[in-house]
Structure formats: structure tokens, C-alpha cells
Design a protein around this motif. Structure first.
Motif, PDB file in Angstrom:
ATOM      1  N   ASP B  49      -2.412   7.682   6.040  1.00  0.00           N
ATOM      2  CA  ASP B  49      -4.108   7.890   5.697  1.00  0.00           C
ATOM      3  C   ASP B  49      -4.551   9.358   5.054  1.00  0.00           C
ATOM      4  N   LEU B  50      -5.706   9.218   4.660  1.00  0.00           N
ATOM      5  CA  LEU B  50      -6.609  10.634   4.123  1.00  0.00           C
ATOM      6  C   LEU B  50      -6.155  11.845   4.764  1.00  0.00           C
ATOM      7  N   GLY B 100      -7.788  -0.061   3.247  1.00  0.00           N
ATOM      8  CA  GLY B 100      -7.326   0.651   1.861  1.00  0.00           C
ATOM      9  C   GLY B 100      -5.752   0.997   1.891  1.00  0.00           C
ATOM     10  N   ILE B 101      -5.468   0.796   0.299  1.00  0.00           N
ATOM     11  CA  ILE B 101      -4.150   1.536  -0.217  1.00  0.00           C
ATOM     12  C   ILE B 101      -4.842   1.691  -0.916  1.00  0.00           C
ATOM     13  N   ASP B 102      -4.039   2.784  -1.912  1.00  0.00           N
ATOM     14  CA  ASP B 102      -4.407   3.447  -3.107  1.00  0.00           C
ATOM     15  C   ASP B 102      -3.463   3.673  -3.496  1.00  0.00           C
ATOM     16  N   LYS B 127      -2.651   6.333   1.465  1.00  0.00           N
ATOM     17  CA  LYS B 127      -1.950   6.615   0.161  1.00  0.00           C
ATOM     18  C   LYS B 127      -0.735   5.698  -0.409  1.00  0.00           C
ATOM     19  N   ASP B 128      -0.387   5.047  -0.982  1.00  0.00           N
ATOM     20  CA  ASP B 128       1.139   4.884  -1.022  1.00  0.00           C
ATOM     21  C   ASP B 128       1.510   5.550  -2.467  1.00  0.00           C
ATOM     22  N   GLU B 129       1.966   6.950  -2.384  1.00  0.00           N
ATOM     23  CA  GLU B 129       2.639   7.310  -2.984  1.00  0.00           C
ATOM     24  C   GLU B 129       3.707   6.526  -3.432  1.00  0.00           C
ATOM     25  N   GLY B 130       3.417   6.714  -4.624  1.00  0.00           N
ATOM     26  CA  GLY B 130       4.820   6.392  -5.999  1.00  0.00           C
ATOM     27  C   GLY B 130       5.024   4.687  -5.779  1.00  0.00           C
TER      28      GLY B 130
END
Lengths: 217, 218
Positions: B49-50, B100-102, B127-130
Motif C-alpha cells: 500500500d502507499l 484500491g489498486i493503482d 500499487k500494482d507495479e508494472g
């Protein structure tokens, strides 16, 4: 005698009275022709400077599909955008370039706004005017993206911007779910134009699968 | 007349053939992203998460889970956020988990954090990196909502509500309807609803068409 003179006078008077009315009728009748001619002259003299709002039409999915079917034999580029979509707004000038360069070359641009029809007067028309979009705009925002995707036989869920290229036979040849440029489109359209014009090149042989490009920035 | 009919017949056959070809093309296009069908178990994830805390999807198993693929850069997603926040406030006490998923390529955590604070988002934003997880489940749009039942099976995928414009709330909230169904132990009446939204800008496709044309950032 005097009676006859009176009559003539009356007739004459009536006749003169009729002149302005007649003139008005004639001018009303030829007014559209005059305007049309004036418009045509203006268009040939300064095509880039004279701007007139293009037709902006609210249509349903079926009508959009009929509209596309009428373009068989031509390469059709369908771009979905919305005034609220920043990357869509950024790429609109690319479609203006495409429209200007290819409208006489059997390439049809179908510009479809996903804005809601309720905002036709308040948002869409002022936006089209401000951006000086020269091409007709179809407002499809009342249709569900799912329904539009099924009608166009494309894999798409309403994410904007989205651009689809169909060949002369109506087959999907390319789709972008991202912001693109005229160069991206020209790479796809170029080979298709030959096929669309000459009827050569079986779509199944030349490219069996549409390429899908996903978003980037 | 006979000739006319037969011509029509041929035309119909050709059109059907074209439609079939287009369908094949369609499936090929879909292969680019994996997807999860309604009723299938959602794959697990481990995302930060953030604040850097790890979250596994499976740690919430046993509860109804709402995944909100979001982007503060998307007007449609931003527009829905106040209503999503309200919904979370209403349904969290009922045992529903909101996440939430960014997956957006161009939004680093440092950029999301001030926005999430400003909006007082009461749930974790991951945060869904990539865009690895959104690739796995076929999320392409923001906002796009996935609702999972207590067994982590996909029960709803699609729009948040039926809004006509980014800032204007829709009359029908699809998510609250689906949650009410699930909490009552019923199947979701309409498990898939498409909507307008923004494309999730993906990292993966960028490499493939790198240098093809200059692009402006958004």
C-alpha cells in the motif's frame, strides 16, 4: 371612361404592390442557392481559414453500424473520445491531420464522442467549435460500450481513447487502446489502402490477427 | 428473382464468414491479457500500500472484497471516488473489505499519496507495479470494480454506477446492488457491466512500440 381609368389605376397599384412581395418570394427561393454558392466559393478560396461547425449527430449503436456498413470498400478509422478524457483531447489534432490528408483517398474517419447526449449543447458543440474539428462527430455516449464493442466485433470495454481500423471488407485490422499519432495510423492504413482500392490482397492472407496495442504514455 | 435471391444468399454467406473471421481475430486480441470469468477464483496478490505495508488478497478470504482499479489521473475515476468513499464507509461495518489498486504506469506512490489523503480514502490503496496484477485479471479501465465473494470467487466486474458524466453521480449504484445481493447470500443479478472510463496505461506495451512516435505525457 373615368371608370376605366380608375380600374386601370387600381390594377396598376395592385401590380406595384405585388412587386415587393414577389421580390421577397424570389429572393427567399434563391437565397439558399446564393448562400450555397457563397459557401462553396469561400471553401475553395481559403479552405483552412473558414471554419463551420461540422454536423454533430447523436446516434445509437445500430445507426453507427449502418453508417460503417455504407463505407465498405474504404478503409474506416473509428476513434472513440470524450471531452473529459485528457489523452483523447491530446490526440484529436492527429485525427484532424488524418482527416485532411486522407478524406479524398478512400479513408473514412468516424469520430465518435462518448460524451453523454445531454451535454450536446452545453459541452460537445462548444468543444468541437473551440478545437475547430473539421469532421462530423457522432455522439454515442448513450450506448453502452459493451453494446458498441459487440456491434463492432471488437474486444473493448469502454476505456478511452480507443481507435479501430477496419479494412475495405469491414474486417478489424488494428486496434489501439491508447493515445496515438497519425504516423501510427499511416503504418496500418498505407498497406490497406491499396487493397481497398484495387480489391487485391485477401485479408486472411495479409494479416490474420489484429494487433492490439495497450496503453502507454 | 431467383438470381437476386441467390446473390443475396452468397452475400449473406460472405458476411457470415467475415463475421466469423472477425470473431477469430477478436479472440486473438483477447489473448494479450488474461481474464477471470465470473464464478472463477481470483488469483492471489502480494502488493504494497502507499505506506509500504504488504497486503495479500488471500488474507481477506472469508469476507466480501471490493477491488477498485483506480487512477487519480483519470477524471472518471476521480469523479467516482467520493461515492466510493461513502460506499466504503457504509459497507465496511457490514464486513466488506475495500481495496484500491493503482496499476497506472505513470503514477508513482508519491503522487497517489497526497491525493488519497486529500480525498480521505478510508481503505488501503495498493500499487500494482508494472500492472502485473491487472494483466492477470484483465482489468483495463479505471474505474473498474471487481467484487469477490467470501471464497475469493469473482462475483461482479465492471462499472461503479451508471453516471453519464465524470462528476455526476449515477442513479443506479451497481456496486451497492451487488454487495446487497452477496450479503443476502444471493447471486449478483447483473455480474458484468461495461462503462466508459480511462485506459490503464500499461508498462508492458510501452517497450513494444518504443520510439514509434513522440508521445505527450499525461
Amino acid at each position: 371612361m373615368s371608370h376605366r381609368v380608375m380600374t386601370t389605376t387600381v390594377h396598376a397599384t395592385r401590380g406595384w404592390r405585388a412587386v415587393p412581395a414577389l421580390a421577397l418570394l424570389i429572393s427567399l427561393a434563391i437565397w439558399p442557392l446564393l448562400m450555397q454558392q457563397a459557401g462553396a466559393e469561400a471553401a475553395t478560396e481559403a479552405p483552412e481559414e473558414v471554419y463551420a461547425l461540422p454536423p454533430i449527430t447523436v446516434i445509437d449503436t445500430e445507426t453507427l453500424l449502418d453508417r460503417l456498413k455504407k463505407e465498405r470498400g474504404k478503409v474506416v478509422v473509428v476513434n472513440f473520445w470524450a471531452t473529459w478524457c485528457p489523452p483523447c483531447v491530446t490526440e484529436l489534432p492527429e485525427f484532424v491531420k488524418l482527416y485532411r490528408a486522407y478524406r479524398d483517398k478512400n479513408v473514412v474517419l468516424v469520430s465518435a464522442s462518448a460524451d453523454h447526449p445531454d451535454t450536446l449543447e452545453s459541452r460537445i458543440k462548444p468543444f468541437v467549435a473551440a478545437k475547430k474539428l473539421p469532421f462530423p462527430v457522432y455522439v454515442v455516449g448513450a450506448s453502452s460500450p459493451d453494446e458498441l464493442g459487440k456491434a463492432l466485433k471488437v474486444d473493448w470495454d469502454g476505456a478511452l481513447p480507443a481507435t479501430f481500423v477496419f479494412d475495405g471488407e469491414g474486417k478489424l485490422r488494428k486496434q489501439w487502446l491508447e493515445e496515438i499519432t497519425i504516423a501510427d495510423m499511416e503504418r496500418v492504413i498505407g498497406p490497406l489502402m491499396k487493397g481497398a482500392l484495387t480489391g487485391e490482397g485477401s485479408p486472411a492472407e495479409t494479416a490474420s490477427e489484429p494487433e492490439v496495442a495497450r496503453a502507454q504514455d | 428473382m431467383t438470381r437476386c435471391l441467390s446473390t443475396r444468399g452468397i452475400l449473406a454467406a460472405v458476411l457470415m464468414g467475415l463475421a466469423a473471421a472477425a470473431m477469430v481475430g477478436n479472440f486473438a486480441a483477447q489473448a494479450a491479457l488474461e481474464s477471470v470469468a465470473i464464478g472463477q477464483t481470483m488469483p492471489d496478490f502480494q502488493l504494497k500500500d502507499l505506506d509500504g505495508n504488504q497486503h495479500r488478497l488471500s488474507q481477506y478470504k472469508g469476507k466480501v472484497i471490493v477491488l477498485d482499479f483506480c487512477s487519480h489521473k483519470c477524471p472518471w475515476s476521480r469523479g467516482a471516488d467520493p461515492a466510493i468513499v461513502e460506499l466504503a464507509q457504509e459497507y465496511t461495518p457490514k464486513g466488506v473489505v475495500f481495496l484500491g489498486i493503482d496499476s497506472h504506469r505513470s503514477t508513482p506512490v508519491e503522487e497517489i499519496k497526497p491525493y488519497a489523503n486529500e480525498q480521505s480514502i478510508p481503505f488501503a490503496v495498493l500499487k500494482d507495479e508494472g500492472n502485473v496484477y491487472s494483466d492477470k485479471v484483465g482489468a483495463t479501465r479505471t474505474p473498474e470494480i471487481y467484487i469477490l465473494d467470501t471464497e475469493m470467487k469473482l462475483a461482479y466486474q465492471g462499472a461503479f454506477d451508471n453516471r453519464k458524466e465524470p462528476e455526476q453521480r449515477g442513479e443506479t449504484n451497481y456496486v451497492s446492488k451487488a454487495l446487497d445481493n452477496l450479503l443476502a447470500g444471493e447471486p449478483v443479478a447483473t455480474p458484468k457491466i461495461s462503462a466508459w472510463g480511462c485506459t490503464i496505461k500499461r508498462a508492458r506495451a510501452a517497450a513494444a512500440s518504443e520510439g514509434s512516435a513522440p508521445r505527450s505525457g499525461s
